[in-house]
Design a protein around this motif. Structure first.
Motif, PDB file in Angstrom:
ATOM      1  N   ARG A 133       0.760  -1.163  -0.061  1.00  0.00           N
ATOM      2  CA  ARG A 133       0.009  -0.014  -0.080  1.00  0.00           C
ATOM      3  C   ARG A 133       0.801   1.230  -0.085  1.00  0.00           C
ATOM      4  O   ARG A 133       0.565   2.045  -0.752  1.00  0.00           O
ATOM      5  N   ASP A 134       2.005   1.333   0.700  1.00  0.00           N
ATOM      6  CA  ASP A 134       2.753   2.413   0.850  1.00  0.00           C
ATOM      7  C   ASP A 134       3.689   2.699  -0.484  1.00  0.00           C
ATOM      8  O   ASP A 134       3.686   3.875  -0.959  1.00  0.00           O
ATOM      9  N   MET A 135       3.808   1.383  -1.029  1.00  0.00           N
ATOM     10  CA  MET A 135       4.573   1.618  -2.304  1.00  0.00           C
ATOM     11  C   MET A 135       3.437   2.375  -3.554  1.00  0.00           C
ATOM     12  O   MET A 135       4.033   2.917  -4.127  1.00  0.00           O
ATOM     13  N   PHE A 136       2.360   1.644  -3.544  1.00  0.00           N
ATOM     14  CA  PHE A 136       1.221   2.387  -4.208  1.00  0.00           C
ATOM     15  C   PHE A 136       0.922   3.954  -3.871  1.00  0.00           C
ATOM     16  O   PHE A 136       0.842   4.568  -4.992  1.00  0.00           O
ATOM     17  N   TYR A 137       1.060   4.114  -2.789  1.00  0.00           N
ATOM     18  CA  TYR A 137       1.006   5.731  -2.395  1.00  0.00           C
ATOM     19  C   TYR A 137       2.159   6.489  -3.029  1.00  0.00           C
ATOM     20  O   TYR A 137       1.757   7.346  -3.587  1.00  0.00           O
TER      21      TYR A 137
ATOM     22  N   GLU B 185      -9.244   1.732  -9.330  1.00  0.00           N
ATOM     23  CA  GLU B 185      -8.714   1.724 -10.560  1.00  0.00           C
ATOM     24  C   GLU B 185      -7.039   2.057 -10.707  1.00  0.00           C
ATOM     25  O   GLU B 185      -6.213   1.288 -11.355  1.00  0.00           O
ATOM     26  N   HIS B 186      -6.692   2.880  -9.857  1.00  0.00           N
ATOM     27  CA  HIS B 186      -5.201   3.477  -9.923  1.00  0.00           C
ATOM     28  C   HIS B 186      -4.418   2.279  -9.387  1.00  0.00           C
ATOM     29  O   HIS B 186      -3.278   1.885  -9.724  1.00  0.00           O
ATOM     30  N   PHE B 187      -4.885   1.562  -8.587  1.00  0.00           N
ATOM     31  CA  PHE B 187      -4.253   0.459  -7.649  1.00  0.00           C
ATOM     32  C   PHE B 187      -3.997  -0.453  -8.604  1.00  0.00           C
ATOM     33  O   PHE B 187      -2.890  -1.131  -8.726  1.00  0.00           O
ATOM     34  N   PHE B 188      -5.220  -0.851  -9.239  1.00  0.00           N
ATOM     35  CA  PHE B 188      -5.139  -1.855 -10.288  1.00  0.00           C
ATOM     36  C   PHE B 188      -3.953  -1.555 -11.413  1.00  0.00           C
ATOM     37  O   PHE B 188      -3.336  -2.532 -11.841  1.00  0.00           O
ATOM     38  N   ILE B 189      -3.990  -0.497 -12.028  1.00  0.00           N
ATOM     39  CA  ILE B 189      -2.880  -0.050 -12.757  1.00  0.00           C
ATOM     40  C   ILE B 189      -1.646  -0.197 -12.319  1.00  0.00           C
ATOM     41  O   ILE B 189      -0.533  -0.748 -13.004  1.00  0.00           O
TER      42      ILE B 189
END
Length: 66
Positions: free
Chosen positions: A11-15, A29-33
């Motif tokens: 999650r932190d890497m996604f942020y 949707e952004h997390f999926f991308i």
């Protein structure tokens, strides 16, 4: 299975990625991308799953655009 602290790290890497790419909101949707662009999802399995779902009667949760 992923441990809780591993999910938090992802999650932190996604942020960090979302901030770098300047997305206004952090949506599903952004997390999926993020997952797709980093090779964290097996695309072939996802496509097979989608095709399997198309065979059943699909229920759309999105509102149609005018």
């Amino acid at each position: 299975m992923m441990l809780f602290n591993q999910r938090l790290k992802l999650r932190d890497m996604f942020y960090e990625w979302a901030d770098k790419e300047r997305f206004g909101m952090r949506t599903d949707e952004h997390f999926f991308i993020f997952l797709l662009s980093n090779g964290l999802i097996n695309e072939e399995r996802a496509l097979k799953f989608i095709e399997k779902g198309k065979r059943k009667e699909a229920v759309h949760h999105e509102k149609p655009t005018a």
